[in-house]
Design an enzyme around this catalytic site. Structure first.
Site, mmCIF file in Angstrom:
data_model
loop_
_atom_site.group_PDB
_atom_site.id
_atom_site.type_symbol
_atom_site.label_atom_id
_atom_site.label_comp_id
_atom_site.label_asym_id
_atom_site.label_seq_id
_atom_site.Cartn_x
_atom_site.Cartn_y
_atom_site.Cartn_z
ATOM 1 N N CYS A 152 0.839 -1.205 0.000
ATOM 2 C CA CYS A 152 0.000 0.000 0.000
ATOM 3 C C CYS A 152 0.871 1.252 0.000
ATOM 4 O O CYS A 152 1.848 1.345 0.748
ATOM 5 C CB CYS A 152 -0.914 -0.001 1.218
ATOM 6 S SG CYS A 152 -2.100 1.353 1.232
ATOM 7 N N ARG A 185 -13.002 1.298 -3.934
ATOM 8 C CA ARG A 185 -12.512 1.280 -2.553
ATOM 9 C C ARG A 185 -11.805 2.594 -2.198
ATOM 10 O O ARG A 185 -11.764 3.004 -1.050
ATOM 11 C CB ARG A 185 -11.545 0.101 -2.379
ATOM 12 C CG ARG A 185 -11.039 -0.074 -0.969
ATOM 13 C CD ARG A 185 -10.129 -1.287 -0.840
ATOM 14 N NE ARG A 185 -9.896 -1.593 0.551
ATOM 15 C CZ ARG A 185 -8.930 -1.058 1.280
ATOM 16 N NH1 ARG A 185 -8.100 -0.197 0.724
ATOM 17 N NH2 ARG A 185 -8.790 -1.376 2.547
#
EC number: 1.1.1.205
Length: 503
Positions: free
Chosen positions: A322, A418
């Site tokens: 991430c 998302r």
């Protein structure tokens, strides 16, 4: 258990440590040992992923398309844990994945291939991941089994232009109910002297379990307890959904498939979209637990708690793949985030899932001791036999692909929602695509991880998750911040070479 603060002031309470304006990761902090008056085997790791969904093991597989599908769901449930099925697929396929995992009570899935007797097998690719092709009267799982072809039989067949019925092994169907566990299946295999049995549910053959499968699992550490089984007698499986209007239709599919808990999948959960979805889920499906997130602050958490969540998912930018903190300059160190959110969530009885940043068993001990009820793992489980995808070789190492749901590659499949980027003209990546080495089966390495976590709890004097939380909040459990040198000292160092092996 004595919750009286130690008479000698040593170390910092969590309240003091996490209120100094620093954002700490798991590696930044270390717990000081407490008092041991019980064996490690006495540590109870049972917990809850949400208000009404218990787990005997506090591990959750992340809803990522390179981590959690049916094989991972069945394996995690058999261990007493849970997997959350990702939503980077159509609602119908996501529901089918859930049904697949819930339609057997074994920790292994083979996804059998069916053909009619008149069919031809063109190559070994037709077997997919299954050791057999099952031959049924009409070529589907609901018709009568008349024979089978093993990979070995096909390889040894000289004339591969023949129809399947010319060289299949005729079969007197040996089937058992889908609810049979491995012990019961092993007994049937021994009694019938068979190489495999079919699992049948509602007159449909849902899977095949081979003798080799059973022997392999018998060689793994013994599975503790009955696993994560719901009121319906099936494995418990969770699923992720988004917060858009079309996700209401997705949710309907999942509920019909028997989903046990849903997670609202968003990188920043404190939004009007999520608050509205929480209220919708609780109104339309009041018996279904809904987990909100992701959040990292007390303010975010309080908003979702007031909206009615049954659990909170904590983490923003802490995963190995991430890049949210780097790209968006927003997030929080995971140790700080877990402590802060848990410190307000527990007052409302809302369990916290520590999502991301887990690289070893020590990180799990820290996450759970800082207030989390479960830990959600991606890279820790990626690369296992149960993770989706095929193995390949890179620089001599056997690896599997592992990608962030914020990577451009994953976003093209639908995960941009998302990151609230599904309506944006330009897609900005908040994750990367990489590879992780082959870890083998989660059925083998997670029991060792559980044992290591139990030993960590023993060292801090906590015989359960609740006792760890009580020790922390009563200021008995103390911590310190580690300098860079202390982190080096706490790891393997000073050796010319070494073999890192924990089991």
């Amino acid at each position: 258990m004595d919750f009286t603060p130690p008479p000698i002031e040593d170390g910092f309470t969590a309240e003091k440590l996490f209120n100094q304006g620093f954002s700490y990761t798991y590696d930044d902090v270390i717990f000081l040992p407490h008092y041991i008056d019980f064996p490690a085997e006495a540590v109870d790791l049972s917990s809850r992923i949400s208000r009404n969904v218990p787990l005997s093991v506090p591990f959750v597989a992340s809803p990522m398309d390179t981590v959690s599908e049916s094989a991972m769901a069945a394996a995690m449930a058999s261990l007493g844990a849970m997997a959350i099925i990702h939503s980077n697929i159509s609602p119908a396929i996501q529901a089918a994945v859930i049904r697949s995992a819930k339609s057997r009570r074994v920790p292994i899935l083979s996804h059998p291939v069916f053909l009619p007797p008149s069919a031809y097998i063109d190559s070994l690719d037709d077997f997919a991941d299954s050791p057999f092709i099952l031959v049924t009267e009409s070529g589907n799982s609901k018709s009568k089994l008349v024979g089978y072809v093993s990979k070995e039989d096909y390889t040894n067949q000289s004339d591969k232009s023949l129809k399947v019925h010319n060289y299949m092994a005729p079969s007197t169907p040996i089937t058992v109910p889908w609810s049979h566990d491995l012990k019961e299946i092993d007994k049937v295999l021994e009694e019938k002297k068979a190489n495999f049995v079919g699992l049948v549910k509602d007159n449909e053959m849902v899977d095949v379990v081979t003798k080799d499968d059973v022997e392999k699992v018998k060689g793994y550490p013994k599975l503790a307890g009955p696993g994560s089984v719901g009121a319906d007698g099936e494995w418990m499986v969770g699923a992720a959904i988004g917060t858009r209007e079309q996700d209401k239709e997705r949710l309907e599919h999942l509920v019909k498939a028997g989903v046990n808990v849903v997670i609202l999948d968003s990188s920043q959960g404190n939004s009007s979209y999520q608050l509205e979805m929480i209220k919708y889920v609780k109104k339309v499906y009041p018996e279904l637990d809904v987990v909100g997130g992701n959040v990292v602050t007390m303010y975010q958490a309080e908003n979702l708690i007031q909206a009615g969540v049954d659990g909170l998912r904590v983490g923003m930018g802490s995963g190995s793949i991430c890049t949210t903190q780097e790209v968006c300059a927003v997030g929080r160190g995971q140790a700080t985030a877990v402590y802060k959110v848990a410190s307000i969530a527990y007052k409302s009885g809302v369990p916290v899932i520590a999502d991301g940043g887990i690289s070893n068993s020590g990180h799990i001990v820290k996450a759970l001791s800082l207030g989390a009820s479960t830990v959600m793992m991606g890279s820790f489980l990626a690369g296992s036999n149960e993770a989706p995808g095929a193995y390949e070789y890179q620089n001599g190492q056997r690896v599997k692909k592992y990608r962030g749901m914020g990577s451009l590659e994953a976003m093209t499949k639908g995960s941009d929602q998302r990151y609230l980027g599904d309506t944006a003209k330009l897609k900005i990546a908040q994750g990367v695509v990489g590879a992780v080495k082959d870890k083998g089966s989660v059925l083998k390495f997670l029991p060792y991880t559980m044992q290591a976590v139990k030993q960590g709890f023993q060292d801090i004097g906590a015989n359960s998750l609740q006792s760890a939380h009580d020790l922390l909040r009563s200021k008995v459990l103390r911590l310190e911040v580690r300098t860079g040198a202390a982190q080096v000292e706490g790891g393997i160092h000073g050796l010319v070479s070494y073999e890192k092996k924990y089991f």
